[in-house]
Design a protein around this motif. Sequence first.
Motif, mmCIF file in Angstrom:
data_model
loop_
_atom_site.group_PDB
_atom_site.id
_atom_site.type_symbol
_atom_site.label_atom_id
_atom_site.label_comp_id
_atom_site.label_asym_id
_atom_site.label_seq_id
_atom_site.Cartn_x
_atom_site.Cartn_y
_atom_site.Cartn_z
ATOM 1 N N MET A 1 96.666 17.444 -25.872
ATOM 2 C CA MET A 1 96.023 16.923 -27.050
ATOM 3 C C MET A 1 97.125 16.452 -27.998
ATOM 4 S SD MET A 1 93.739 19.018 -29.843
ATOM 5 C CE MET A 1 93.222 20.035 -28.531
ATOM 6 N N LYS A 2 96.918 15.285 -28.561
ATOM 7 C CA LYS A 2 97.889 14.752 -29.510
ATOM 8 C C LYS A 2 97.718 15.434 -30.861
ATOM 9 C CE LYS A 2 100.447 11.806 -28.711
ATOM 10 N NZ LYS A 2 101.805 11.964 -28.249
ATOM 11 N N VAL A 3 98.848 15.672 -31.499
ATOM 12 C CA VAL A 3 98.882 16.249 -32.834
ATOM 13 C C VAL A 3 99.425 15.179 -33.764
ATOM 14 C CG1 VAL A 3 99.881 18.094 -34.240
ATOM 15 C CG2 VAL A 3 99.274 18.541 -31.879
ATOM 16 N N LEU A 4 98.881 15.075 -34.965
ATOM 17 C CA LEU A 4 99.344 14.063 -35.912
ATOM 18 C C LEU A 4 100.851 14.167 -36.080
ATOM 19 C CD1 LEU A 4 96.535 14.252 -38.607
ATOM 20 C CD2 LEU A 4 96.809 12.572 -36.796
ATOM 21 N N SER A 5 101.497 13.048 -36.033
ATOM 22 C CA SER A 5 102.954 12.973 -36.026
ATOM 23 C C SER A 5 103.596 13.806 -37.138
ATOM 24 C CB SER A 5 103.389 11.515 -36.151
ATOM 25 O OG SER A 5 104.791 11.416 -36.107
ATOM 26 N N GLY A 6 104.338 14.820 -36.713
ATOM 27 C CA GLY A 6 105.101 15.637 -37.647
ATOM 28 C C GLY A 6 104.291 16.597 -38.492
ATOM 29 N N SER B 1 99.123 21.402 -25.104
ATOM 30 C CA SER B 1 98.156 21.463 -24.008
ATOM 31 C C SER B 1 97.261 22.695 -24.086
ATOM 32 C CB SER B 1 98.882 21.444 -22.657
ATOM 33 O OG SER B 1 99.734 22.564 -22.558
ATOM 34 N N ASN B 2 97.573 23.624 -24.983
ATOM 35 C CA ASN B 2 96.803 24.862 -25.068
ATOM 36 C C ASN B 2 96.155 24.963 -26.442
ATOM 37 O OD1 ASN B 2 96.067 27.618 -25.476
ATOM 38 N ND2 ASN B 2 97.442 28.207 -23.813
ATOM 39 N N ILE B 3 94.849 24.828 -26.496
ATOM 40 C CA ILE B 3 94.124 24.841 -27.767
ATOM 41 C C ILE B 3 94.267 26.183 -28.470
ATOM 42 C CG2 ILE B 3 91.903 25.496 -26.767
ATOM 43 C CD1 ILE B 3 92.373 23.078 -29.694
ATOM 44 N N THR B 4 94.372 27.273 -27.721
ATOM 45 C CA THR B 4 94.517 28.595 -28.333
ATOM 46 C C THR B 4 95.837 28.685 -29.090
ATOM 47 O OG1 THR B 4 93.181 29.563 -26.582
ATOM 48 C CG2 THR B 4 94.520 31.082 -27.883
ATOM 49 N N VAL B 5 96.900 28.194 -28.496
ATOM 50 C CA VAL B 5 98.198 28.179 -29.172
ATOM 51 C C VAL B 5 98.103 27.338 -30.436
ATOM 52 C CG1 VAL B 5 100.596 27.361 -28.999
ATOM 53 C CG2 VAL B 5 99.577 28.652 -27.112
ATOM 54 N N GLU C 1 80.554 14.817 -10.694
ATOM 55 C CA GLU C 1 81.253 14.258 -9.529
ATOM 56 C C GLU C 1 81.930 12.931 -9.827
ATOM 57 O OE1 GLU C 1 78.260 14.180 -6.506
ATOM 58 O OE2 GLU C 1 78.170 16.371 -6.406
ATOM 59 N N ASN C 2 81.746 12.403 -11.022
ATOM 60 C CA ASN C 2 82.378 11.147 -11.413
ATOM 61 C C ASN C 2 83.893 11.293 -11.284
ATOM 62 O OD1 ASN C 2 83.654 9.092 -12.912
ATOM 63 N ND2 ASN C 2 81.886 8.876 -14.249
ATOM 64 N N PRO C 3 84.545 10.447 -10.477
ATOM 65 C CA PRO C 3 85.987 10.592 -10.235
ATOM 66 C C PRO C 3 86.842 10.487 -11.505
ATOM 67 C CG PRO C 3 85.043 8.857 -8.851
ATOM 68 C CD PRO C 3 83.967 9.339 -9.743
ATOM 69 N N GLY C 4 86.398 9.759 -12.490
ATOM 70 C CA GLY C 4 87.191 9.601 -13.700
ATOM 71 C C GLY C 4 86.991 10.694 -14.721
ATOM 72 N N LEU C 5 86.053 11.593 -14.475
ATOM 73 C CA LEU C 5 85.744 12.618 -15.475
ATOM 74 C C LEU C 5 86.943 13.494 -15.795
ATOM 75 C CD1 LEU C 5 83.753 14.156 -17.292
ATOM 76 C CD2 LEU C 5 83.136 15.512 -15.289
ATOM 77 N N MET C 6 87.604 14.015 -14.791
ATOM 78 C CA MET C 6 88.725 14.933 -15.035
ATOM 79 C C MET C 6 89.862 14.257 -15.790
ATOM 80 S SD MET C 6 87.849 17.897 -14.175
ATOM 81 C CE MET C 6 89.324 18.857 -14.081
ATOM 82 N N SER C 7 90.011 12.962 -15.636
ATOM 83 C CA SER C 7 91.079 12.277 -16.367
ATOM 84 C C SER C 7 90.710 12.045 -17.830
ATOM 85 C CB SER C 7 91.410 10.937 -15.695
ATOM 86 O OG SER C 7 90.305 10.059 -15.791
ATOM 87 N N ARG C 8 89.416 12.178 -18.161
ATOM 88 C CA ARG C 8 88.981 11.932 -19.534
ATOM 89 C C ARG C 8 88.829 13.190 -20.372
ATOM 90 N NH1 ARG C 8 85.044 8.768 -16.955
ATOM 91 N NH2 ARG C 8 83.414 10.118 -17.764
ATOM 92 N N ILE C 9 88.755 14.352 -19.723
ATOM 93 C CA ILE C 9 88.559 15.548 -20.525
ATOM 94 C C ILE C 9 89.907 16.230 -20.778
ATOM 95 C CG2 ILE C 9 86.187 15.937 -19.775
ATOM 96 C CD1 ILE C 9 87.197 18.157 -17.949
ATOM 97 N N PRO C 10 90.062 16.832 -21.933
ATOM 98 C CA PRO C 10 91.327 17.508 -22.239
ATOM 99 C C PRO C 10 91.479 18.784 -21.407
ATOM 100 C CG PRO C 10 89.744 17.828 -24.007
ATOM 101 C CD PRO C 10 89.110 16.886 -23.030
#
Length: 130
Positions: free
Chosen positions: A1-6, A42-46, A92-101
């Motif tokens: 997940m992107k975090v606002l710059s700085g 990459s870890n929402i808990t952190v 089962e949509n092949p693109g699903l895993m690439s779209r979810i965080p």
Amino acid sequence: MKVLSGALKRRREQLGISQAEAAEGICHQSLLSRIERLDEVSNITVLQKLCDRLQLTVSDVARMDNRMLTTLSVVRQLIERREIEQAAEALENPGLMSRIPVFAYPEYNVLSARVALAENRIADACNCCS
């Protein structure tokens, strides 16, 4: 997940907290350094724990594209309405895993298990969560 710059670094410096102090009990200092350098986590808990420590909310610093989460919400609703075939197709949509965080993978696995159970595929349901 992107975090606002700085954003995390600025807030940490505003509070006069070192990286080691901010990371203590949450993650290694080197991980915080990497998060601040790359503006990505990459870890929402952190992220949640760091935000708590820095007196921020995740929504103050995170960039989440609602489209990434909408698909799983739709699948959840399909399952609740017992529209299992449509839910299975969406999962089962092949693109699903690439779209979810990354932090949403556990929910994906739970939804997959629920679909498998609804289709009476017990062994597949057990494999979804292992």
